[in-house]
Design an enzyme around this catalytic site. Structure first.
Site, PDB file in Angstrom:
ATOM      1  N   GLU A 285       0.818  -1.224   0.000  1.00 36.28           N
ATOM      2  CA  GLU A 285       0.000   0.000   0.000  1.00 36.28           C
ATOM      3  C   GLU A 285       0.853   1.277   0.000  1.00 36.28           C
ATOM      4  O   GLU A 285       0.384   2.339   0.419  1.00 36.28           O
ATOM      5  CB  GLU A 285      -0.950  -0.004   1.201  1.00 36.28           C
TER       6      GLU A 285
ATOM      7  N   HIS B 279      -4.973   0.797  10.607  1.00 36.42           N
ATOM      8  CA  HIS B 279      -6.284   0.162  10.707  1.00 36.42           C
ATOM      9  C   HIS B 279      -6.766   0.316  12.146  1.00 36.42           C
ATOM     10  O   HIS B 279      -7.357  -0.601  12.704  1.00 36.42           O
ATOM     11  CB  HIS B 279      -6.191  -1.315  10.318  1.00 36.42           C
TER      12      HIS B 279
HETATM   13 ZN   LIG Z   1      -4.256  -0.946   4.940  1.00 33.10          ZN
END
Ligand SMILES: [Zn+2]
Length: 265
Positions: A98, A119
């Site tokens: 990412e 997260h």
């Molecule tokens: Zn992520």
């Protein structure tokens, strides 16, 4: 001589710049490593999530760890990436899938010098319901906290922002804000320095928890007013040793290092 010019450029880009060339870079890498450890110790990231910083030597580069759990990152793990999201020197080490979250935000926002993607758990419910994440203790939530819907940008995906197109769509949703939620996935927080961005990531989680608790008590909620938020931000932005971000960074750093040393993590 070029060496002198480089030193003065580094001084301009970092409040921590020393008199030696490279001192600002060394200080930044140190903050990046400590930032990784703090985010883990404060339960903002677990084995996943990452933090980056724009490279003071070249605004088109940024620094981030190789693919590794944030609680284990050291200075030797820090690599240099370009705004295409790829390592400047590909030495075969694994990289975060990412990383395009970071590259596309740096491309879109010249004012951003650090990016955190996490997260952090209490934030995620606000990304899958119609309840907006509004400010109680997080003045940087203004103007707003938008939600990125990856289906709009990429159809059916595994939810990972794993290419430049998805990263660009996320950067567009973020706009000029400091926080964006990724539906069913997590959040991204940006700021002018590593320390401010770490503070914002921690307070994003804390604000989500407070809002959840306030809603459990019921009745209308009095949110932080934009006027109050602006005054709080101005107060935090003053460089005052022992106050604001300086105080929390010192505490979080000490806690993270002490707990890591005891083998808790
Ligand atoms: Zn992520």
């Amino acid at each position: 001589m070029a060496k002198g010019k480089r030193t003065s450029a580094l001084r301009k880009t970092s409040a921590k710049a020393g008199t030696r060339p490279g001192a600002a870079l060394a200080a930044l890498i140190d903050d990046l490593v400590i930032g990784n450890r703090i985010l883990y110790d404060q339960n903002i990231v677990d084995g996943y999530g990452h933090i980056s910083a724009r490279d003071p030597r070249d605004q088109a580069h940024f620094l981030m760890s190789r693919a590794r759990a944030p609680g284990l990152v050291t200075g030797a793990d820090i690599m240099v990436f370009g705004l295409d999201g790829e390592p400047i020197k590909d030495d075969g080490r694994p990289v975060y899938s990412e990383r395009f979250i970071h590259s596309e935000i740096y491309k879109a926002r010249s004012d951003v010098h650090s990016v955190v993607h996490s997260h952090s758990p209490t934030v995620i419910p606000f990304s899958v319901t119609q309840v907006p994440l509004k400010p109680i203790r997080a003045p940087f939530f203004y103007p707003e906290v938008p939600v990125f819907e990856i289906r709009d940008a990429g159809g059916w995906t595994n939810l990972l922002v794993s290419d430049s197109a998805l990263g660009a769509a996320l950067a567009q949703t973020l706009g000029q804000n400091s926080v964006a939620l990724l539906r069913g996935h997590g959040n991204v927080v940006v700021g002018p320095t590593v320390r401010v961005t770490v503070y914002r990531a921690i307070y994003t989680e804390a604000n989500a928890r407070l809002l959840l608790e306030a809603k459990m008590l019921g009745g209308p909620i009095t949110y932080l007013a934009p006027e109050e938020a602006a005054l709080m931000e101005a107060n935090l932005a003053k460089p005052r040793p022992g106050h604001g971000h300086d105080r929390t960074w010192e505490m979080w750093k000490a806690e993270a290092l002490a707990r890591a040393g005891k083998g808790r993590r």
